[in-house]
Design an enzyme around this catalytic site. Structure first.
Site, PDB file in Angstrom:
ATOM      1  N   TYR A 252     -17.771  84.597  38.622  1.00 22.57           N
ATOM      2  CA  TYR A 252     -18.315  83.232  38.569  1.00 22.57           C
ATOM      3  C   TYR A 252     -18.270  82.644  39.966  1.00 22.57           C
ATOM      4  O   TYR A 252     -17.239  82.722  40.653  1.00 22.57           O
ATOM      5  CB  TYR A 252     -17.510  82.351  37.603  1.00 22.57           C
TER       6      TYR A 252
ATOM      7  N   ASP B  30     -16.367  85.547  47.971  1.00 25.22           N
ATOM      8  CA  ASP B  30     -16.257  84.200  47.423  1.00 25.22           C
ATOM      9  C   ASP B  30     -14.755  83.905  47.267  1.00 25.22           C
ATOM     10  O   ASP B  30     -14.132  84.308  46.282  1.00 25.22           O
ATOM     11  CB  ASP B  30     -16.988  84.100  46.080  1.00 25.22           C
TER      12      ASP B  30
ATOM     13  N   LYS C  20     -11.748  74.198  46.762  1.00 24.35           N
ATOM     14  CA  LYS C  20     -10.449  73.963  46.122  1.00 24.35           C
ATOM     15  C   LYS C  20      -9.355  73.573  47.121  1.00 24.35           C
ATOM     16  O   LYS C  20      -9.311  72.456  47.617  1.00 24.35           O
ATOM     17  CB  LYS C  20     -10.070  75.187  45.266  1.00 24.35           C
TER      18      LYS C  20
HETATM   19  P1  KE4 Z   1     -17.028  74.358  42.136  1.00 22.88           P
HETATM   20  O1  KE4 Z   1     -18.524  74.158  42.282  1.00 22.88           O
HETATM   21  O2  KE4 Z   1     -16.590  74.218  40.695  1.00 22.88           O
HETATM   22  O3  KE4 Z   1     -16.208  73.527  43.108  1.00 22.88           O
HETATM   23  O4  KE4 Z   1     -16.709  75.886  42.566  1.00 22.88           O
HETATM   24  C1  KE4 Z   1     -17.389  76.923  41.905  1.00 22.88           C
HETATM   25  C2  KE4 Z   1     -16.605  78.211  42.062  1.00 22.88           C
HETATM   26  C3  KE4 Z   1     -17.048  79.152  42.979  1.00 22.88           C
HETATM   27  N1  KE4 Z   1     -16.384  80.314  43.163  1.00 22.88           N
HETATM   28  C4  KE4 Z   1     -15.261  80.588  42.461  1.00 22.88           C
HETATM   29  C5  KE4 Z   1     -14.563  81.892  42.696  1.00 22.88           C
HETATM   30  C6  KE4 Z   1     -14.757  79.659  41.518  1.00 22.88           C
HETATM   31  O5  KE4 Z   1     -13.633  79.958  40.814  1.00 22.88           O
HETATM   32  C7  KE4 Z   1     -15.438  78.447  41.308  1.00 22.88           C
HETATM   33  C8  KE4 Z   1     -14.992  77.423  40.280  1.00 22.88           C
HETATM   34  N2  KE4 Z   1     -13.877  77.801  39.470  1.00 22.88           N
HETATM   35  C9  KE4 Z   1     -13.828  77.212  38.159  1.00 22.88           C
HETATM   36  C10 KE4 Z   1     -12.579  77.738  37.464  1.00 22.88           C
HETATM   37  N3  KE4 Z   1     -12.814  78.990  36.871  1.00 22.88           N
HETATM   38  C11 KE4 Z   1     -13.870  75.720  38.197  1.00 22.88           C
HETATM   39  C12 KE4 Z   1     -13.487  75.047  36.906  1.00 22.88           C
HETATM   40  C13 KE4 Z   1     -14.653  74.364  36.284  1.00 22.88           C
HETATM   41  O6  KE4 Z   1     -15.768  74.955  36.244  1.00 22.88           O
HETATM   42  O7  KE4 Z   1     -14.440  73.227  35.802  1.00 22.88           O
END
Ligand code: KE4
Length: 429
Positions: free
Chosen positions: A143, A235, A263
């Site tokens: 993801y 990533d 994050k």
């Molecule tokens: P954001 O757009 O949510 O800030 O980041 C996306 C993203 C990109 N790459 C990785 C490896 C990530 O884990 C994420 C986002 N992680 C999720 C948790 N599995 C965010 C939680 C959510 O979607 O509310």
């Protein structure tokens, strides 16, 4: 759930889809009503019914120092009184960029954005601009945010709700994305061609639950990309400054061409970043032809929070302490599972981990997906009742912070033991 959270959730669902601003928060993966959180401090969060929990989500990774770290709060307060946003360059964003470039081996230059999604979206565009190629290789269960091109066999909420290929994403976009099993170099070799701009990988998968890279997997990706002219994108939105101060690329000593971050570099404030060599980043506007922009990119308050967070992490013993406490927890869980004969497996890299209700090792999305969701949901709710807040999905990673003291970990182990005993009884009868 408590009466206030129930009432707030009803109210929220009238005006926000599913009552949440991000799907995984809605507890669809485990059932029930999510507690509405009112405040947090250290390793604890407190909900609207004044119940407290040991927090193992940490806002899905950013809160590695724990909640309300004094130094970070002071830095944010100071920045806020000087102005929230100017839409103009500030010294603070340069200092954060310098801290990140000094920490992450593959980054000479970077651009700050507002989320991990923006970072990966921009990284894809950079790879396509630099190579003149269009195709992307990703991994099943990986993801990378809700970027159109990457919502193909995606992990995290997309997998939890069985929508790995989202509605609204045109076939013309997804047919440029090839998804192959994680930890399978042969599958990458077969998918690779001179049309592939980049391979994007979570160097430690966190969005199918925590799945570490197999021995040689990351190095193998490096070699395949070198041979084919495709770029390697790590990533590190989740692993950056989580598994090591310089991210997974220092832990496994493999250099990607492009790194995405998020994050932790914002310490809980909205932020993302993508970085690479100076020659690659020279493609980015206003220097080069690849356009990318953002009103609040490099926001002074978010940047102050990130700078304070990284400066507490730098040269600290936090990573060693996190490794010691997380290893102790892992051992406690294995012992409890053995004692109560509950089949489970726990994957961990540093302070990111997942307890899978799986009979066999979890090494990719197929094996993660075989986990017993009903048992996980039961475990989740029993732990919530014991005052432990885990990620509300089997396909997510949990986190410890520097604020999780030894007593928190021993309390967690006791509570896991009590809950597994109950689960063993329920499933044996
Ligand atoms: P954001 O757009 O949510 O800030 O980041 C996306 C993203 C990109 N790459 C990785 C490896 C990530 O884990 C994420 C986002 N992680 C999720 C948790 N599995 C965010 C939680 C959510 O979607 O509310």
């Amino acid at each position: 759930m408590g009466k206030n959270s129930d009432a707030f959730f009803q109210r929220a669902q009238v005006v926000i889809p599913g009552g949440v601003n991000s799907p995984v928060r809605a507890f669809k993966g485990v059932g029930g009503t999510p507690p509405f959180i009112e405040q947090a401090q250290g390793s604890r969060i407190f909900d609207a019914d004044n119940l407290q929990y040991i927090d193992c989500v940490g806002s899905w990774g950013p809160m590695i120092l724990g909640h309300g770290h004094r130094y970070v709060v002071e830095a944010v307060k100071k920045a806020a009184t000087r102005g929230f946003s100017f839409g103009a360059p500030t010294l603070g964003e340069v200092e954060l960029a310098e801290m990140i470039a000094a920490a992450v081996p593959s980054i000479e230059m970077l651009r700050l954005v507002n989320s991990g999604t923006e970072a990966t979206m921009s990284a894809l565009r950079l790879a396509r601009a630099a190579t003149g190629r269009a195709k992307i290789i990703k991994f099943d269960g990986g993801y990378h945010g809700h970027v159109d091109s990457l919502l193909v066999k995606a992990g995290s909420g997309a997998a939890t709700f069985n929508v790995p290929d989202s509605a609204g994403v045109p076939k013309a976009v997804t047919e440029l994305t090839i998804s192959v099993p994680y930890n399978d170099l042969e599958a990458v070799r077969e998918a690779m061609s001179d049309e592939v701009a980049a391979v994007i990988v979570e160097p430690v998968a966190g969005n199918m639950g925590c799945v570490p890279p197999a021995e040689g997997f990351l190095q193998g990706l490096r070699e395949i990309c070198d041979d084919s002219g495709a770029l390697l994108i790590f990533d590190e939105v989740m692993t950056g400054f989580r598994v090591a101060y310089g991210g997974a690329q220092t832990l496994y000593d493999v250099r990607p061409d492009i790194t995405t971050l998020g994050k932790i570099i914002g310490g809980g404030m909205p932020i993302g970043a993508y970085g690479a060599s100076s020659s690659l980043m020279d493609y980015v506007s206003p220097v080069g032809p690849m356009y990318q922009a953002g009103t609040l990119s490099g926001n002074p308050v978010a940047v102050a929070s990130g700078r304070a967070t990284l400066s507490v992490l730098k040269n600290s013993s936090i990573y060693a302490d996190l490794e010691e406490r997380s290893a102790e927890f892992e051992e406690g869980v294995r012992a409890a599972a053995e004692k109560h004969a509950v089949p489970l497996t726990i994957n961990r890299v540093g302070s990111m981990w997942t307890i899978f209700f799986a009979e066999r090792p979890v090494t990719d999305f197929v094996s993660a997906d075989k986990s017993n969701r009903e048992k996980f949901a039961r475990f989740f709710h029993l732990m919530l009742g014991e005052g432990v807040y885990l990620p509300p999905s089997q396909l997510e990673a949990a986190f410890f912070s520097a604020a999780h003291a030894k007593k928190d970990v021993s309390q967690m182990i006791e509570r896991v033991d009590r809950v597994l005993k109950k689960i063993a009884w329920e499933y044996e009868k």
